[in-house]
Enzyme design. Sequence first.
Site, PDB file in Angstrom:
ATOM      1  N   CYS A 100       0.860  -1.188   0.000  1.00  0.00           N
ATOM      2  CA  CYS A 100       0.000   0.000   0.000  1.00  0.00           C
ATOM      3  C   CYS A 100       0.893   1.234   0.000  1.00  0.00           C
ATOM      4  CB  CYS A 100      -0.931  -0.006   1.198  1.00  0.00           C
ATOM      5  SG  CYS A 100      -1.858  -1.555   1.406  1.00  0.00           S
ATOM      6  N   ALA A 124       1.614   3.947  -2.085  1.00  0.00           N
ATOM      7  CA  ALA A 124       1.334   5.331  -2.464  1.00  0.00           C
ATOM      8  C   ALA A 124       0.888   6.138  -1.232  1.00  0.00           C
ATOM      9  CB  ALA A 124       0.244   5.366  -3.530  1.00  0.00           C
ATOM     10  N   GLY A 155       6.137   8.246   0.308  1.00  0.00           N
ATOM     11  CA  GLY A 155       7.138   8.778   1.231  1.00  0.00           C
ATOM     12  C   GLY A 155       7.960   7.688   1.887  1.00  0.00           C
ATOM     13  N   LYS A 156       7.316   6.601   2.266  1.00  0.00           N
ATOM     14  CA  LYS A 156       8.029   5.501   2.916  1.00  0.00           C
ATOM     15  C   LYS A 156       8.893   4.745   1.908  1.00  0.00           C
ATOM     16  CE  LYS A 156       4.332   5.168   6.332  1.00  0.00           C
ATOM     17  NZ  LYS A 156       3.520   6.263   5.715  1.00  0.00           N
ATOM     18  N   ASP A 160       0.990  -1.041  -4.865  1.00  0.00           N
ATOM     19  CA  ASP A 160      -0.251  -0.339  -4.543  1.00  0.00           C
ATOM     20  C   ASP A 160      -1.280  -0.684  -5.605  1.00  0.00           C
ATOM     21  OD1 ASP A 160      -0.969   2.160  -2.545  1.00  0.00           O
ATOM     22  OD2 ASP A 160      -2.187   2.196  -4.375  1.00  0.00           O
ATOM     23  N   ASP A 211      -3.405  -5.787  -6.573  1.00  0.00           N
ATOM     24  CA  ASP A 211      -4.131  -5.978  -5.323  1.00  0.00           C
ATOM     25  C   ASP A 211      -3.237  -6.798  -4.389  1.00  0.00           C
ATOM     26  OD1 ASP A 211      -5.784  -6.737  -3.234  1.00  0.00           O
ATOM     27  OD2 ASP A 211      -7.471  -7.278  -4.505  1.00  0.00           O
ATOM     28  N   ASP A 221       1.543  -0.068   5.465  1.00  0.00           N
ATOM     29  CA  ASP A 221       0.782   1.110   5.869  1.00  0.00           C
ATOM     30  C   ASP A 221      -0.633   0.885   5.366  1.00  0.00           C
ATOM     31  OD1 ASP A 221      -0.230   3.564   6.493  1.00  0.00           O
ATOM     32  OD2 ASP A 221       1.218   4.737   5.353  1.00  0.00           O
ATOM     33  N   CYS A 271      -2.648   5.388  10.035  1.00  0.00           N
ATOM     34  CA  CYS A 271      -2.781   6.775  10.506  1.00  0.00           C
ATOM     35  C   CYS A 271      -4.151   6.942  11.141  1.00  0.00           C
ATOM     36  CB  CYS A 271      -2.558   7.762   9.354  1.00  0.00           C
ATOM     37  SG  CYS A 271      -3.525   7.437   7.878  1.00  0.00           S
TER      38      CYS A 271
END
Length: 426
Positions: free
Chosen positions: A243, A245, A248-249, A264, A290, A306, A359
């Site tokens: 996942c 997109a 940043g990671k 992603d 997927d 994430d 998050c």
Amino acid sequence: MAGQGDRARGAALGLILGVLEDRHLLAEMEGEDGPLADLPPAERARASRLARTTLRHLGRADAALKPHMRKAPPVPVRAILRMATVEMLQEGAAAHGVVNAAVALARAGQRTQAMAGLVNAVLRKVAETPPQDWAALPPQRLPGWLRGRLDSAWGRAAVTGIEAAHAAGAPLDLTPRDGDAAALAAAVGGMALPTGSVRLGAGVQVSALPGYAEGAWWVQDAAAAMPARLLAPEPGERVLDLCAAPGGKTLQLAAMGARVTALDISEYRMARVEENLARMDLAADLVVADALAWGAPAPFDAILLDAPCSATGTIRRHPDLPFAKDAATIKPLFYLQERLIDRAIGMLAPGGRLVFCTCSLLPEEGEKQVAAALVRHPGLHVRPADLPGIEPGWRDTQGGLRLRPDCWPDRGGMDGFYIACLVKAG
């Protein structure tokens, strides 16, 4: 023809109504076919900012408007009043221009033109509100479905602190490519945070900062930069960023020397990851698929997951979320996260590490997911988080990290995150 300022206000009104009436996310409406489509860049930015600021302060605007109305007007009229109130009292715009623009907006709309006089009369009274009275109004409350969950999980004082952090908005954080936060802070005039990020003040033009063209850093919230640091890949390790997109990671992992596969499901979002990698002159294998169906060619040494979540930890950055989501829309995510964890563990080599993060402020998307995974997978254990800048109160009883927007109030807070590093039996 309306001036650009009026066009920006009209576009902002369209965004606000899209959130409040249709429950669309701002990110969905800010594309090529949305209300901002025909605006030049500066006006697009202004409309987007005004919409976000209004949504962030809806509760305060309602409190300022209430003494001047016997009952709430229809939603479109109320949106004009709220936006104008925020523009005057929060942003400090000149009352005369804001009132005139609001009346013009009301007259231009089929659903609002009959109440243009009300808009004029009410806003002239609101404009007389002393600044100290506006500042004393309480921040926007979280919606009941979310407030109740957070109250049960963290207590009323924490919820109050979270709401205050949301009202303050989010600062701009940078992740240094070479890990030297002190040097980057000196170069861009920012503050080096103890976790390794650099924080800047508001109103900064990112592309004008030193090091942008050279790829010396990228924009990433301080909390979002921590999962990759917890994974801590060794140079040459095979790492999967699930996942991935907006990327940043992926950038962090590649900069650490890992051999990264970024996966992603969104082709559009992965195009952004590819652009960011090119700007930073970093490399990763990009896969659009997927995660639940993709077959890994070989086990990975480490995986960063994430997971899709409620994003309730990012409301200070995305104030549309409380109005566009509800309890029914987030419950399916709990099961998806469980399946993704199981899938990731299946793709790990023996002794491999999985950093799971969301998050989210909800235990169902953090602590409870990890506790359930430990039951489902005998031999799996949590490696206690050991990172610079970690406060004692951030660690949970399992060894993961629970970050909330009310952490670091003296430094501007951070996005809410849950992070845990799971180690597979060897």
